[in-house]
Write a protein that holds these residues in place. Sequence first.
Motif, short mmCIF file in Angstrom:
data_model
loop_
_atom_site.label_atom_id
_atom_site.label_comp_id
_atom_site.label_asym_id
_atom_site.label_seq_id
_atom_site.Cartn_x
_atom_site.Cartn_y
_atom_site.Cartn_z
N HIS A 1 0.72 -1.31 -0.07
CA HIS A 1 0.08 -0.23 -0.10
C HIS A 1 0.83 1.19 -0.03
O HIS A 1 1.70 1.34 0.88
N ILE B 1 -3.88 8.75 8.35
CA ILE B 1 -4.24 7.33 7.74
C ILE B 1 -3.29 6.34 7.23
O ILE B 1 -3.11 5.32 6.98
N ASP C 1 1.94 4.33 7.88
CA ASP C 1 2.73 3.29 7.75
C ASP C 1 2.79 2.77 6.48
O ASP C 1 3.35 1.49 6.21
N MET C 2 2.42 3.54 5.48
CA MET C 2 2.36 3.13 3.98
C MET C 2 3.64 3.70 3.52
O MET C 2 4.33 4.55 3.87
N ASN D 1 -7.88 -5.12 1.59
CA ASN D 1 -7.31 -4.84 2.85
C ASN D 1 -7.13 -3.62 2.93
O ASN D 1 -7.21 -2.83 4.08
N LEU D 2 -6.91 -2.69 1.53
CA LEU D 2 -6.83 -1.20 1.94
C LEU D 2 -7.90 -0.55 2.20
O LEU D 2 -7.93 0.44 3.23
N LYS E 1 -8.57 -0.98 6.12
CA LYS E 1 -7.61 -0.07 6.87
C LYS E 1 -8.12 1.33 6.87
O LYS E 1 -7.83 2.23 7.70
N VAL E 2 -8.34 1.69 5.51
CA VAL E 2 -8.85 3.31 5.53
C VAL E 2 -10.30 3.55 6.44
O VAL E 2 -10.33 4.33 7.11
N ASP F 1 -11.18 2.09 8.92
CA ASP F 1 -10.77 1.85 10.57
C ASP F 1 -10.20 3.28 10.91
O ASP F 1 -10.01 3.57 11.93
N ARG F 2 -9.52 4.05 9.82
CA ARG F 2 -8.49 5.06 10.45
C ARG F 2 -9.30 6.41 10.11
O ARG F 2 -8.80 7.45 10.49
#
Length: 284
Positions: free
Chosen positions: A129, A183, A186-187, A275-276, A279-280, A282-283
């Motif tokens: 990502h 967001i 960690d990408m 998965n992305l 992640k988005v 949740d953030r």
Amino acid sequence: MAIPASELIINQNGTIYHLNLQPEHISDTIITVGDPDRVPMVSKYFDEIEVQITKREFVTHTGYYKGKRITVISTGMGTDNIDILMNELDALVNIDFQSREPNEEKIALKIVRIGTSGSLQSDIPLGSHLASHYGVGLDSLMEFYPLEQDENEQSISKALQEQLGVGFRPYVVNGSKSLIEKIAFDMIPGNTLTCPGFYAPQGRVLRGGLRNPDLLQVYQDFRVCDFRLTNFEMETAGYYAMGRLLGHEMLSLNAIVANRISQEFATNAEEVINNLIVKVLDRI
């Protein structure tokens, strides 16, 4: 002064022309996707969906995720569609449809693009990502807008123009630092090249040929100090430029599903994208 009917087009049902939306249909937090079929991939995680509207390639779902109201909308491909999307989203929140005049107090939308992208560097792996810290536009959209760029952006733009040997000046714009911190902390940080097409502008050769057979290598090798091009797609720079012009927070996130240097394509592309999405959500 009121904006003329030919410039701000409002449908008979009170919706903005292309998106077919009224102001109450959207949240100030928006996720965008290119493919209309990806809208339900996002909204399936909502606890409740209150708006479902479709017109052309623009599919909009607004609902609640863990108590937060979020809109997800599809854009189709290319910065020409981003020109429509960003102007009409801005009109929904910053122009009074009755008086046709801009509101005195402006609303800054938070817009996060979730898209697929191909890597331009061998060290950016399939399935990763990547967050676009900068968008670099090879399209002509900003030839028609008074975009302001800082000295660093202008120097990158000039260097890329010289390296490509083209008669137009690419544009370079940074994304939202606050959204990156919230967001994308960690990408993989990247600088995303936005191309005006999928084939020749991205160095692909089928039957149409390629004016510069070394184009992909030029992209890969381009450097200004520690600035390099990491990946490419077809919308990010348009988002970032329109976000700057209109005062909205914009972040583009990329699911890396292809590596053009190793000539590989991810066999689990949908999983990488999903998965992305999670992640988005949740953030955001």
